[in-house]
Design a protein around this motif. Structure first.
Motif, PDB file in Angstrom:
ATOM      1  N   LEU A 238     -12.424  90.002 -37.213  1.00  0.00           N
ATOM      2  CA  LEU A 238     -11.103  90.021 -37.825  1.00  0.00           C
ATOM      3  C   LEU A 238     -10.234  91.174 -37.328  1.00  0.00           C
ATOM      4  O   LEU A 238      -9.011  91.126 -37.451  1.00  0.00           O
ATOM      5  CB  LEU A 238     -11.229  90.112 -39.354  1.00  0.00           C
ATOM      6  N   MET A 239     -10.844  92.233 -36.767  1.00  0.00           N
ATOM      7  CA  MET A 239     -10.064  93.396 -36.368  1.00  0.00           C
ATOM      8  C   MET A 239      -8.963  93.061 -35.361  1.00  0.00           C
ATOM      9  O   MET A 239      -7.797  93.434 -35.570  1.00  0.00           O
ATOM     10  CB  MET A 239     -10.968  94.507 -35.814  1.00  0.00           C
ATOM     11  N   PRO A 240      -9.254  92.373 -34.233  1.00  0.00           N
ATOM     12  CA  PRO A 240      -8.174  92.070 -33.290  1.00  0.00           C
ATOM     13  C   PRO A 240      -7.102  91.161 -33.878  1.00  0.00           C
ATOM     14  O   PRO A 240      -5.933  91.250 -33.483  1.00  0.00           O
ATOM     15  CB  PRO A 240      -8.900  91.406 -32.115  1.00  0.00           C
ATOM     16  N   ILE A 241      -7.476  90.302 -34.825  1.00  0.00           N
ATOM     17  CA  ILE A 241      -6.486  89.439 -35.473  1.00  0.00           C
ATOM     18  C   ILE A 241      -5.528  90.284 -36.306  1.00  0.00           C
ATOM     19  O   ILE A 241      -4.311  90.127 -36.256  1.00  0.00           O
ATOM     20  CB  ILE A 241      -7.181  88.386 -36.355  1.00  0.00           C
ATOM     21  N   VAL A 242      -6.099  91.226 -37.060  1.00  0.00           N
ATOM     22  CA  VAL A 242      -5.280  92.115 -37.887  1.00  0.00           C
ATOM     23  C   VAL A 242      -4.390  92.992 -37.013  1.00  0.00           C
ATOM     24  O   VAL A 242      -3.206  93.199 -37.309  1.00  0.00           O
ATOM     25  CB  VAL A 242      -6.185  92.986 -38.778  1.00  0.00           C
ATOM     26  N   LYS A 243      -4.930  93.514 -35.913  1.00  0.00           N
ATOM     27  CA  LYS A 243      -4.136  94.357 -35.023  1.00  0.00           C
ATOM     28  C   LYS A 243      -2.949  93.596 -34.445  1.00  0.00           C
ATOM     29  O   LYS A 243      -1.844  94.133 -34.324  1.00  0.00           O
ATOM     30  CB  LYS A 243      -5.014  94.889 -33.883  1.00  0.00           C
ATOM     31  N   LYS A 244      -3.162  92.340 -34.110  1.00  0.00           N
ATOM     32  CA  LYS A 244      -2.091  91.525 -33.531  1.00  0.00           C
ATOM     33  C   LYS A 244      -0.992  91.256 -34.545  1.00  0.00           C
ATOM     34  O   LYS A 244       0.198  91.236 -34.202  1.00  0.00           O
ATOM     35  CB  LYS A 244      -2.669  90.200 -33.015  1.00  0.00           C
ATOM     36  N   LYS A 245      -1.367  91.061 -35.794  1.00  0.00           N
ATOM     37  CA  LYS A 245      -0.396  90.713 -36.836  1.00  0.00           C
ATOM     38  C   LYS A 245       0.233  91.946 -37.493  1.00  0.00           C
ATOM     39  O   LYS A 245       1.268  91.826 -38.153  1.00  0.00           O
ATOM     40  CB  LYS A 245      -1.064  89.853 -37.907  1.00  0.00           C
ATOM     41  N   ASN A 246      -0.395  93.107 -37.352  1.00  0.00           N
ATOM     42  CA  ASN A 246       0.099  94.321 -38.003  1.00  0.00           C
ATOM     43  C   ASN A 246       0.092  95.464 -36.984  1.00  0.00           C
ATOM     44  O   ASN A 246      -0.863  96.242 -36.922  1.00  0.00           O
ATOM     45  CB  ASN A 246      -0.777  94.677 -39.207  1.00  0.00           C
TER      46      ASN A 246
END
Length: 293
Positions: A238-246
């Protein structure tokens, strides 16, 4: 003085290292830092290395005048009466991991789904978190494993295990996790039993985590330690997904991200609590249509 070599690591890690070191050639970093900063840099590398590899050489008081650390599976560093000896292994069985390119990830995912998975609903998945004695899977050990399974009807199942180890838990880890040496002595089980139980529990469902590469390295090393095939589940970090969105968070520690998504985690650094919080984060990302699998 330290010399660090990196291969196939995330660009963010390369950028971090340039704060303390000079990149004199692609993937080769040289710096002059204190022992404390050196150890913190290695911890940062182990945390953010992804599927890449790293080697560090640094000054030490021994016959050679230097010491070596490496994550490379084809080399092994051995201490012989204070002398660091680097042994090249003739054969290393390393599971194939996702590449960084979109094409590589797609090929891996497609092959994995065709070969390994039979998922009736995307509503079923497992979140995972582990606690360890440190950040280096080549010398540190798993002390706790927790997984939460989300079923299609919204119900949850749990898997929890304390793991017996052959070393004492560092005091800093005891304070951080609340896990004591006495807890492992009284409630711990052998690593092989803990990993067998985990494999049965996760079935062939997608395995979700936050900074999952950290957990995956320890789990994979654990299976190699007991000479058994590791997990073949689809892995979703989930970390790269969160980084992309935030893009403008102060940092991307789990606690910061949970606060951003208004998710409460009453017992940070406890494996079950972190796995539960990760499940809540996954559900929010699915609801926001930011997570698909």
């Amino acid at each position: 003085m330290i010399v660090i070599t990196l291969t196939k690591v995330p660009p963010s890690l390369r950028g971090d290292l340039t704060k303390w070191c000079q990149e004199i050639q692609t993937g080769v970093y040289v710096g002059n830092v204190t022992a404390r900063i050196r150890d913190l840099l290695w911890d940062r590398i182990m945390r953010d290395i992804g599927n890449g590899q790293a080697t560090m050489a640094f000054n030490a008081k021994n016959e050679f005048g230097y010491q070596v650390k490496t994550t490379r599976p084809d080399y092994q560093v051995r201490d012989f009466e204070g002398i660091p000896l680097v042994k090249r292994l003739n054969r290393v069985d390393v599971p194939v991991k996702h590449g960084f390119s979109k094409a590589a990830k797609w090929r891996k995912a497609k092959a994995g789904m065709q070969k390994h998975y039979s998922i009736e609903s995307q509503d079923r998945f497992v979140t995972l978190d582990i606690e360890t004695t440190g950040l280096d899977p080549t010398k540190d050990q798993i002390i706790s494993i927790s997984a939460v399974k989300r079923n299609a009807d919204g119900t949850k199942e749990h898997y929890d295990a304390f793991v017996k180890i052959d070393q004492r838990i560092p005091e800093s880890i005891v304070k951080l996790t609340g896990i004591s040496n006495e807890s492992l002595k009284d409630q711990g089980i052998e690593l092989s039993k803990a990993l067998h139980g985990l494999k049965i529990f996760v079935e062939r469902l997608p395995l979700i985590g936050y900074n999952l590469s950290f957990d995956d390295r320890f789990i994979s090393t654990g299976f190699k330690t007991i000479n058994e095939e590791g997990l073949s589940n689809k892995l979703i970090d989930l970390m790269p997904i969160v980084k992309k969105k935030n893009k403008f968070l102060d940092d991307y520690k789990l606690g910061t991200v949970l606060e951003k998504y208004k998710i409460e985690n009453s017992r940070p650094h406890e494996a079950r609590s972190d796995a539960e919080a990760t499940l809540s984060l996954a559900e929010k990302l699915i609801k926001n249509e930011d997570l698909h699998f």
